[in-house]
Motif scaffolding. Structure first.
Motif, PDB file in Angstrom:
ATOM      1  N   ASN A 113      49.817  37.066  35.471  1.00 44.77           N
ATOM      2  CA  ASN A 113      48.652  37.855  35.063  1.00 44.77           C
ATOM      3  C   ASN A 113      47.447  36.992  34.699  1.00 44.77           C
ATOM      4  OD1 ASN A 113      51.109  39.783  33.470  1.00 44.77           O
ATOM      5  ND2 ASN A 113      49.941  40.493  35.239  1.00 44.77           N
ATOM      6  N   GLU A 172      43.934  37.795  36.348  1.00 47.00           N
ATOM      7  CA  GLU A 172      43.305  38.988  35.775  1.00 47.00           C
ATOM      8  C   GLU A 172      42.743  38.701  34.384  1.00 47.00           C
ATOM      9  OE1 GLU A 172      46.257  38.904  37.166  1.00 47.00           O
ATOM     10  OE2 GLU A 172      46.133  40.264  38.885  1.00 47.00           O
ATOM     11  N   GLY A 189      39.600  36.683  34.789  1.00 45.93           N
ATOM     12  CA  GLY A 189      38.548  37.553  35.290  1.00 45.93           C
ATOM     13  C   GLY A 189      37.984  38.462  34.215  1.00 45.93           C
ATOM     14  N   ALA A 190      38.848  38.985  33.356  1.00 42.56           N
ATOM     15  CA  ALA A 190      38.381  39.837  32.259  1.00 42.56           C
ATOM     16  C   ALA A 190      37.529  39.039  31.274  1.00 42.56           C
ATOM     17  CB  ALA A 190      39.575  40.452  31.536  1.00 42.56           C
TER      18      ALA A 190
END
Length: 383
Positions: free
Chosen positions: A217, A220, A223-224
């Motif tokens: 993960n 992600e 990216g967040a």
């Protein structure tokens, strides 16, 4: 403690401070995650260092050594009393995130002529308690619990911190072009805004949940984090009065949309933007002053768009074609501007050497002394 221990948020005092800061923020903090299961350890590498495991007389010097790649700390007058310093650092691939407890101390950036290696990352720091005071290139600023502070390690500054607990995100210059632009405009400031508090809440939630995040993960998560920095740290914050007013922010967003829609138009310039916004040249200048001017902003957006095209494996056009579409007259001019903006060439992006989340082995940090791991990780952020 093992050199590659994965940390769970079990420290009661830190949990109380998370709750204290979250209670003062407009957005609540997510609940504490469950501890790791018996089936295995958490995948994201986490490294810890605690001076309380060392003899009292060497605690402060060991703490200084741990941060020696990024800061100089003042001399400790009485080593017989010991020094409390504890840090947990998570290796997020292209970022590093740390939870720190420290006794009061003075700090200063490392003079450029004494650097063995260039280390010019940005740091985004959120105190959970205590406060940090800094004298930077443009003046002084101070921030307490829940206030995001932005420092640039490659520039000169000094300051002091009280007995504190804090969260710190390390962002390398080549992490993301848009993030770099935002942080350049926000560096050496305390972001005491509603959006800044939102970023503070995100950091608090990140610290509580990181031990339960699997390595798969990580893209992600990165990216967040990138999206949160872009959304919460406006380049104009703290620079011009107009940008603090809601109406000016609306106008700035309108200007950005117009610029984005005219990236491929060679006739577009500051006069056209003045006409489309129905404002004076003076007003336009003030609006874009934090960005280095209208034309500098326009070129930056064109380069960002070119960067995305070059990183797209489905875009098979020649580099010069991508440059010409974005109003650069020739390939050499484009390559020079691109290298100045991002620190690497269009060819490197096209070859895939400057995209994605870098993967780095952790063996070196696993075998290193605890006080050396932070410096090793920060140097590896350069890729």
């Amino acid at each position: 403690m093992n050199a590659h221990d994965h940390i769970v948020p079990s420290d009661a005092s830190l949990d109380r401070n998370f709750a204290h800061v979250a209670a003062a923020s407009p957005v609540g903090c997510p609940p504490l995650p469950s501890k790791r299961s018996s089936q295995g350890v958490f995948a994201i590498p986490a490294f810890s260092f605690d001076t309380r495991s060392l003899p009292v007389e060497v605690q402060y010097q060991s703490w200084r050594k741990s941060f020696s790649s990024m800061l100089e700390f003042g001399e400790c007058r009485d080593t017989s009393r010991g020094f409390e310093g504890k840090q947990t650092v998570w290796d997020l691939g292209s970022l590093a995130f740390s939870r720190i407890r420290t006794s009061a101390l003075e700090f200063a950036s490392i003079p450029g002529h004494t650097r063995r290696e260039t280390l010019d990352h940005w740091t985004l720091t959120v105190p959970l308690n205590g406060s940090i005071s800094t004298v930077g290139p443009a003046g002084s600023f101070q921030g307490g619990a829940g206030i995001v502070q932005v420092h640039a390690l490659g520039r000169g500054f000094e300051g002091n911190v009280t007995d504190s607990e804090m969260l710190m995100l390390f962002v390398p210059r080549d992490f993301d072009p848009e993030v770099a632009y935002v942080l350049s405009a926000s560096e050496f400031s305390a972001v005491d805004t509603t959006m800044g508090r939102l970023l503070s809440d995100y950091f608090i939630g990140l610290a509580k949940r990181l031990p339960a995040v699997d390595l798969e993960n990580l893209p992600e998560l990165v990216g967040a984090t990138r999206a949160m920095i872009r959304a919460c740290l406006l380049p104009s914050q703290g620079n011009i009065e107009e940008a603090r007013a809601p109406i000016a922010r609306v106008l700035l967003e309108k200007a950005r949309r117009i610029v984005q829609s005219r990236l491929f138009d060679p006739s577009f310039n500051a006069n056209v933007l003045c006409r489309d916004l129905a404002i004076s040249r003076t007003g336009l200048y003030r609006m874009f002053e934090p960005f280095g001017g209208v034309m500098h902003y326009l070129q930056h957006q064109r380069l960002l768009d070119a960067h995305a095209a070059l990183a797209d494996p489905n875009d098979k056009r020649r580099i010069v074609e991508i440059a010409e579409q974005r109003c650069f007259s020739d390939g050499a001019e484009f390559s020079r501007a691109f290298k100045r903006e991002f620190g690497y060439t269009p060819s490197e992006v096209r070859a895939g050497r400057k995209s994605g989340v870098p993967s780095r082995p952790t063996a070196e940090m696993t075998t290193a002394a605890p006080e050396e791991r932070l410096g090793l990780l920060l140097r590896k952020l350069h890729g």
